[in-house]
Scaffold this active site. Structure first.
Site, mmCIF file in Angstrom:
data_model
loop_
_atom_site.group_PDB
_atom_site.id
_atom_site.type_symbol
_atom_site.label_atom_id
_atom_site.label_comp_id
_atom_site.label_asym_id
_atom_site.label_seq_id
_atom_site.Cartn_x
_atom_site.Cartn_y
_atom_site.Cartn_z
ATOM 1 N N THR A 209 44.438 23.950 17.206
ATOM 2 C CA THR A 209 44.666 24.482 16.233
ATOM 3 C C THR A 209 44.082 24.151 14.248
ATOM 4 O O THR A 209 43.842 22.932 14.875
ATOM 5 C CB THR A 209 46.215 24.342 15.918
ATOM 6 O OG1 THR A 209 47.167 25.323 16.889
ATOM 7 C CG2 THR A 209 46.762 24.885 14.403
ATOM 8 N N ARG A 237 56.188 35.121 21.472
ATOM 9 C CA ARG A 237 56.600 33.729 20.570
ATOM 10 C C ARG A 237 55.618 33.652 19.732
ATOM 11 O O ARG A 237 54.861 34.200 19.460
ATOM 12 C CB ARG A 237 56.344 32.615 22.054
ATOM 13 C CG ARG A 237 56.615 31.655 20.920
ATOM 14 C CD ARG A 237 55.377 30.615 20.997
ATOM 15 N NE ARG A 237 55.538 29.016 20.849
ATOM 16 C CZ ARG A 237 55.223 28.329 19.980
ATOM 17 N NH1 ARG A 237 53.622 29.009 19.365
ATOM 18 N NH2 ARG A 237 54.756 27.155 19.657
ATOM 19 N N GLY A 239 54.670 30.291 16.841
ATOM 20 C CA GLY A 239 55.211 28.565 16.378
ATOM 21 C C GLY A 239 55.556 28.521 15.146
ATOM 22 O O GLY A 239 56.067 29.558 14.420
ATOM 23 N N ASP A 240 55.039 27.714 14.868
ATOM 24 C CA ASP A 240 55.038 26.751 13.098
ATOM 25 C C ASP A 240 54.361 27.267 12.005
ATOM 26 O O ASP A 240 54.612 27.255 11.417
ATOM 27 C CB ASP A 240 55.290 25.383 14.049
ATOM 28 C CG ASP A 240 53.603 24.601 13.789
ATOM 29 O OD1 ASP A 240 53.621 25.219 15.294
ATOM 30 O OD2 ASP A 240 53.778 23.544 12.841
ATOM 31 N N THR A 260 50.469 20.312 12.805
ATOM 32 C CA THR A 260 49.701 20.607 14.601
ATOM 33 C C THR A 260 50.865 20.226 15.549
ATOM 34 O O THR A 260 50.800 18.985 15.609
ATOM 35 C CB THR A 260 48.443 20.703 14.467
ATOM 36 O OG1 THR A 260 48.149 20.947 15.750
ATOM 37 C CG2 THR A 260 47.657 18.881 14.055
ATOM 38 N N GLY A 261 50.836 20.501 16.517
ATOM 39 C CA GLY A 261 51.657 20.312 17.894
ATOM 40 C C GLY A 261 52.442 21.314 18.264
ATOM 41 O O GLY A 261 52.092 22.408 18.119
ATOM 42 N N GLY A 263 55.192 23.732 18.450
ATOM 43 C CA GLY A 263 55.905 24.413 16.991
ATOM 44 C C GLY A 263 57.385 24.359 17.178
ATOM 45 O O GLY A 263 57.377 24.535 16.202
HETATM 46 N N1 ASP Z 1 51.253 23.891 16.305
HETATM 47 C C1 ASP Z 1 50.863 25.503 17.223
HETATM 48 C C2 ASP Z 1 51.772 25.968 17.904
HETATM 49 O O1 ASP Z 1 52.919 26.307 18.608
HETATM 50 C C3 ASP Z 1 50.236 24.483 18.502
HETATM 51 C C4 ASP Z 1 49.033 23.770 18.117
HETATM 52 O O2 ASP Z 1 49.496 22.883 16.854
HETATM 53 O O3 ASP Z 1 48.418 23.309 18.488
HETATM 54 O O4 ASP Z 1 51.701 27.716 17.973
#
Ligand code: ASP
Length: 344
Positions: A209, A237, A239-240, A260-261, A263
């Site tokens: 991301t 789905r 995400g964040d 990032t992570g 979500g």
């Molecule tokens: N945060 C992103 C999501 O969950 C994915 C990521 O940052 O790797 O969609």
């Protein structure tokens, strides 16, 4: 008696000489500054070839240059954030735009957002499949619509009206992302029902991301994030990344943040806004606030990932609780800094 007085005096002297707790934050304002991430994840030195590592470092430095030039020429933080993210969206190296990961149905559904710290205006898009640069569409949602978040066909209809560049869905395809989906499906098949709840293992393999926070010469902060989400994501789905306050936040009073992570955790903990709130209400510095959210709150909850954050003085924080995060920053007149692994 004399000895007691000497001991007391020595004690007082020691106290007055005690160093203040080191604060890396400064209140001397950087004229302009920019910080980026290209995703957090479980990358290991041993698991990444030297060539690939060099390629990523080169790309991150190149991306920082794009933002630096805009800000140096007096461009706005919003322009810098948008163009920097466009550069990463156009690169197949990241999980955003070209190179985005695949859903369980084998599609690319993209999420993005952007926020202006000057007036708290924000725009976001979710689940778009034919928009070449989702973060630019997010900016148009902010500037040309009365709404904050548009999704799927509606967002694409709006994109057509705004004449943004549309592409065939195949444009986003990369072999790496496709293979990651096949691997995710295979390991899903091997799992028992119980293991399915551990689907967030997805996070072990894929990252990328992208996000950016910038401070311009007028003292305005902006932040943005763009992603394909998670490999093998299901049922529409989201995400964040397109959720203001979770994946992205900016407020000139406090800071700009891009997450990032995993979500779902960033949404539930309102991670990006929480960093801003800790600064506003608890008087924390940007590093203290970002570190607390990532390395205490999210970590204790099992939420993997990281953030980039920058305050109105240009102080930068880049905490993550995984083994690596593609990241970098540059401030006016200084050398750019680019990092990948946790131990650097
Ligand atoms: N945060 C992103 C999501 O969950 C994915 C990521 O940052 O790797 O969609």
């Amino acid at each position: 008696m004399k000895q007691i007085v000497i001991v007391l005096l020595a004690g007082l002297l020691m106290l007055s000489c005690e160093q203040p707790k080191e604060k890396t934050e400064t209140k001397k304002k950087a004229e302009f500054a920019i910080v980026i991430h290209g995703g957090a994840g479980y990358m290991r030195r041993a698991g990444m070839s030297k060539e690939r590592e060099i390629e990523y470092r080169k790309k991150l430095a190149e991306v920082l240059k794009v933002g630096y030039k805009i800000l140096e020429d007096g461009g706005s933080s919003l322009d810098a954030v948008e163009k920097v993210i466009n550069t990463m969206e156009d690169s197949p190296m990241f999980n955003s735009g070209k190179g985005a990961v695949f859903t369980g149905e084998g599609k690319n559904e993209l999420d993005a957002s952007i926020m202006n710290g000057e007036n708290l205006e924000a725009g976001a898009v979710a689940g778009v499949t034919i928009v070449k640069n989702p973060v630019s569409l997010a900016r148009l949602v902010m500037e040309k619509s009365p709404h904050v978040l548009l999704a799927r066909d509606g967002a694409e209809k709006f994109a057509e009206m705004q004449n943004v560049e549309l592409v065939e869905p195949e444009y986003f395809y990369t072999e790496d992302a496709w293979n990651a989906l096949q691997r995710a499906k295979e390991s899903e098949l091997k799992k028992t029902d119980e293991d399915q709840s551990a689907l967030h293992d997805f996070y072990d393999s894929k990252f990328g991301t992208v996000g950016c926070v910038a401070l311009d010469k007028n003292g305005n902060l902006a932040a943005g994030t763009s992603t394909g989400g998670m490999t093998n994501k299901k049922w529409g789905r989201i995400g964040d990344s397109p959720i203001i306050g979770a994946g992205t936040y900016a407020n000139n009073k406090t800071c700009g943040v891009s997450s990032t992570g995993h979500g779902e955790f960033f949404i539930r903990y309102a991670a990006a806004y929480d960093i801003s709130a800790l600064m506003e209400y608890k008087n924390m510095t940007v590093s203290e606030a970002a570190d607390f959210v990532v390395n205490v709150k999210l970590k204790n909850a099992g939420g993997n990932g990281g953030v980039i954050a920058m305050d109105k003085y240009g102080n930068v924080a880049m905490p993550f609780n995984t083994t690596g995060m593609f990241r970098g920053y540059v401030k006016n007149g200084e050398e750019p800094v680019v990092k990948v692994f946790a131990d650097e």
